[in-house]
Scaffold this motif. Structure first.
Motif, PDB file in Angstrom:
ATOM      1  N   VAL A 162      51.163 -20.205  44.758  1.00  0.00           N
ATOM      2  CA  VAL A 162      49.922 -19.432  44.719  1.00  0.00           C
ATOM      3  C   VAL A 162      49.791 -18.758  46.075  1.00  0.00           C
ATOM      4  O   VAL A 162      49.978 -19.393  47.111  1.00  0.00           O
ATOM      5  N   PHE A 163      49.478 -17.450  46.067  1.00  0.00           N
ATOM      6  CA  PHE A 163      49.440 -16.683  47.309  1.00  0.00           C
ATOM      7  C   PHE A 163      48.006 -16.287  47.632  1.00  0.00           C
ATOM      8  O   PHE A 163      47.324 -15.667  46.809  1.00  0.00           O
ATOM      9  N   LEU A 164      47.579 -16.636  48.815  1.00  0.00           N
ATOM     10  CA  LEU A 164      46.254 -16.279  49.313  1.00  0.00           C
ATOM     11  C   LEU A 164      46.460 -15.169  50.332  1.00  0.00           C
ATOM     12  O   LEU A 164      47.084 -15.384  51.379  1.00  0.00           O
ATOM     13  N   ARG A 185      44.169 -24.354  38.234  1.00  0.00           N
ATOM     14  CA  ARG A 185      43.190 -25.163  38.950  1.00  0.00           C
ATOM     15  C   ARG A 185      43.111 -24.748  40.419  1.00  0.00           C
ATOM     16  O   ARG A 185      42.019 -24.554  40.975  1.00  0.00           O
ATOM     17  N   VAL A 186      44.262 -24.588  41.059  1.00  0.00           N
ATOM     18  CA  VAL A 186      44.300 -24.209  42.478  1.00  0.00           C
ATOM     19  C   VAL A 186      43.814 -22.768  42.654  1.00  0.00           C
ATOM     20  O   VAL A 186      43.100 -22.458  43.615  1.00  0.00           O
ATOM     21  N   GLN A 187      44.167 -21.895  41.720  1.00  0.00           N
ATOM     22  CA  GLN A 187      43.715 -20.516  41.799  1.00  0.00           C
ATOM     23  C   GLN A 187      42.189 -20.437  41.758  1.00  0.00           C
ATOM     24  O   GLN A 187      41.570 -19.731  42.561  1.00  0.00           O
ATOM     25  N   ASN A 246      36.482 -13.369  49.213  1.00  0.00           N
ATOM     26  CA  ASN A 246      36.862 -12.044  49.693  1.00  0.00           C
ATOM     27  C   ASN A 246      38.364 -11.858  49.821  1.00  0.00           C
ATOM     28  O   ASN A 246      38.831 -10.771  50.167  1.00  0.00           O
ATOM     29  N   ALA A 247      39.108 -12.910  49.580  1.00  0.00           N
ATOM     30  CA  ALA A 247      40.574 -12.831  49.675  1.00  0.00           C
ATOM     31  C   ALA A 247      41.168 -12.641  48.282  1.00  0.00           C
ATOM     32  O   ALA A 247      40.517 -12.899  47.270  1.00  0.00           O
ATOM     33  N   LEU A 292      40.706 -21.792  45.120  1.00  0.00           N
ATOM     34  CA  LEU A 292      40.830 -20.884  46.264  1.00  0.00           C
ATOM     35  C   LEU A 292      39.924 -19.665  46.111  1.00  0.00           C
ATOM     36  O   LEU A 292      39.386 -19.157  47.104  1.00  0.00           O
ATOM     37  N   LYS A 293      39.736 -19.189  44.891  1.00  0.00           N
ATOM     38  CA  LYS A 293      38.829 -18.064  44.673  1.00  0.00           C
ATOM     39  C   LYS A 293      37.394 -18.434  45.019  1.00  0.00           C
ATOM     40  O   LYS A 293      36.633 -17.616  45.547  1.00  0.00           O
TER      41      LYS A 293
END
Length: 380
Positions: free
Chosen positions: A59-61, A220-222, A231-232, A225-226
Motif C-alpha cells: 500500500v502506497f501513501l 483494511r490498511v487502505q 489529504n494524502a 491510512l485514508k
C-alpha cells in the motif's frame, strides 16, 4: 457452390485492375485497424505488468511526510505490516567514465528495507546493498543508452553531483530494465536514507510503502491510512491496475476509431466496385439465369467475389503485419515495446473487415439476383 466460386474467381481475374485496387484498400484497412488495436493492447499489458511490479502486498501513501509520520504509520499498521518503508527523492547528476553527465533521480531508502523495494531479482548486476558509500544505480547509468556499452560495474567509483557539491560513491548493484517498480530503474541512484539526508539535506519523504504480511489486509490498511491521512493519496495495486486497465481499454477504442472508419470506406469502395460490375455483367447474369441459375445463386456469386477480395486483402495484410511487429516503440523510458498482434485481435479485426465488406457488397448482390431475365438478355 464450387462452380460459383470458379465463376467468381474468373470474374475477378477478368477485371483484375479493379480487383487489385479493392484488395489494396482492404490491406490498408486491415493493417491499420489490427496494428492500432494491438498497440493499445500492448500498452495496456505493459502498464499492468509495470504496476504489478510494485508488489501485490503493498500500500502506497503518497504526499509529504516526516519521521513522526513514519513512526505513526508503523504504529497504526503494526498488526498487518511486514515493513514500513519511507522513500525520499531528489534530482542530481552523475559524471560517467565516458565524460557524459547524466541527470538522475536520487533516492533515499533505509538500508534494512531496500530488499523489499529492490529484491535481488530486480538487479542486472551486483547486490542490493547500500550504506557506507555504496549505491545502486539505474541501468542507463551503468550502460550507454545509445551503444549499449557497459560504463560501470559493481565496485566502480562514481561521482554524484548535488547542490554544487560532489560526492564519491561506489557502485554495489545495477538495476534491471526488466523489473520496473516504484523506483526509477533507468536513471537513478539509490542510497541509504542516512547518506541521502547528509548529501541532500532533504528530511521529508514523498512516499511511504507499507508492505503487508498478507494481501487480505489491503482494504483494511487502505481505509485506516485514508482516515489518518485524509489529504494524502493512498494507492493500492488493485485500484491502480483497474484504473490503468480502464484507461487503456478506452485508448484501444479510440485508436481503433480512425482505422475503423477506413474499413467503412473500403466497404463503400467495394460497394461501388460491385455495383459497376453488376451493371457491366447484366447480360452475363441474364444468360446464367436462362441456363438454370437461380436468383439466390446469382446473389451468392456476387457475394463470393466480395468475400474472395476481402480474404485476399486480409491475407496480404496479415503477412505485412509480421515485419511491423519487429519495429520497437518507445513507451516507458528505456523500455522499447514490440507490438505483436495477439491472435484474438487479428481474428476479430479480420472478421470485422470481412463482415463490413460483405455487407457493402450485399445490395449489388441482391440487385444482381433480382434482374429480369428478358431485360438482362436484351441489355447492351
Amino acid at each position: 457452390m464450387w462452380e460459383q466460386l470458379q465463376l467468381a474467381w474468373s470474374a475477378l481475374w477478368e477485371r483484375r485492375g479493379r480487383t487489385l485496387g479493392a484488395i489494396a484498400g482492404i490491406v490498408i484497412a486491415y493493417i491499420a485497424l489490427t496494428f492500432a488495436l494491438s498497440v493499445g493492447n500492448a500498452f495496456r499489458i505493459s502498464s499492468i505488468r509495470l504496476f504489478q511490479a510494485l508488489g501485490t502486498n503493498n500500500v502506497f501513501l503518497v504526499g509529504s511526510f516526516t519521521d513522526a509520520d513514519v513512526a505513526s504509520v508503523k504504529v497504526y499498521t503494526a498488526p498487518y505490516a511486514l515493513a514500513v518503508i519511507p522513500v525520499s527523492g531528489a534530482l542530481g547528476s552523475i559524471r560517467l567514465p565516458n565524460g557524459k553527465i547524466e541527470g538522475v533521480n536520487i533516492y533515499g531508502v533505509p538500508a534494512q528495507d531496500v530488499k523489499y523495494l529492490l529484491p535481488p531479482s530486480s538487479l542486472a548486476l551486483g547486490t542490493n546493498a547500500v550504506g557506507g558509500g555504496l549505491a545502486i544505480v539505474g541501468y542507463y547509468v551503468a550502460f550507454d543508452r545509445d551503444t549499449g556499452a557497459q560504463l560501470l560495474a559493481p565496485g566502480y567509483p562514481i561521482v554524484l553531483d548535488y547542490g554544487g557539491k560532489s560526492y564519491n560513491l561506489v557502485v554495489s548493484g545495477v538495476l534491471s530494465l526488466e523489473h520496473p517498480g516504484i523506483l526509477n530503474t533507468v536513471t537513478s541512484v539509490v542510497l541509504d536514507e542516512a547518506q541521502f539526508k547528509s548529501i541532500t539535506g532533504v528530511d521529508t519523504y514523498q512516499i511511504i510503502v507499507v508492505t503487508l504480511r498478507d494481501s487480505s489486509y489491503i482494504e483494511r490498511v487502505q481505509s485506516l491510512l485514508k482516515a489518518v491521512y485524509p489529504n494524502a493519496q493512498v494507492i493500492t495495486l488493485a485500484s491502480l491496475v483497474q484504473t490503468i486497465n480502464q484507461f487503456f481499454l478506452g485508448l484501444e477504442v479510440f485508436l481503433g476509431l480512425v482505422p475503423g472508419v477506413s474499413s467503412v470506406i473500403t466497404a463503400l469502395w467495394l460497394y461501388d466496385t460491385m455495383t459497376i460490375s453488376v451493371l457491366q455483367r447484366t447480360k452475363e447474369f441474364g444468360i446464367l439465369r436462362a441456363i438454370g441459375f437461380k436468383s439466390r445463386q446469382i446473389t451468392a456469386l456476387v457475394l463470393y467475389e466480395a468475400i474472395i477480395i476481402a480474404l485476399m486483402g486480409i491475407g496480404v495484410g496479415a503477412v505485412l503485419l509480421a515485419p511491423l511487429s519487429l519495429v520497437p516503440i518507445s513507451f516507458f523510458p528505456g523500455m522499447p515495446l514490440r507490438v505483436t498482434p495477439p491472435l484474438h485481435i487479428a481474428l476479430a479485426t479480420a472478421s470485422l473487415v470481412l463482415a463490413v465488406n460483405a455487407l457493402g457488397a450485399l445490395a449489388p448482390a441482391v440487385r444482381a439476383g433480382r434482374l429480369n431475365i428478358v431485360e438482362a438478355l436484351r441489355y447492351e
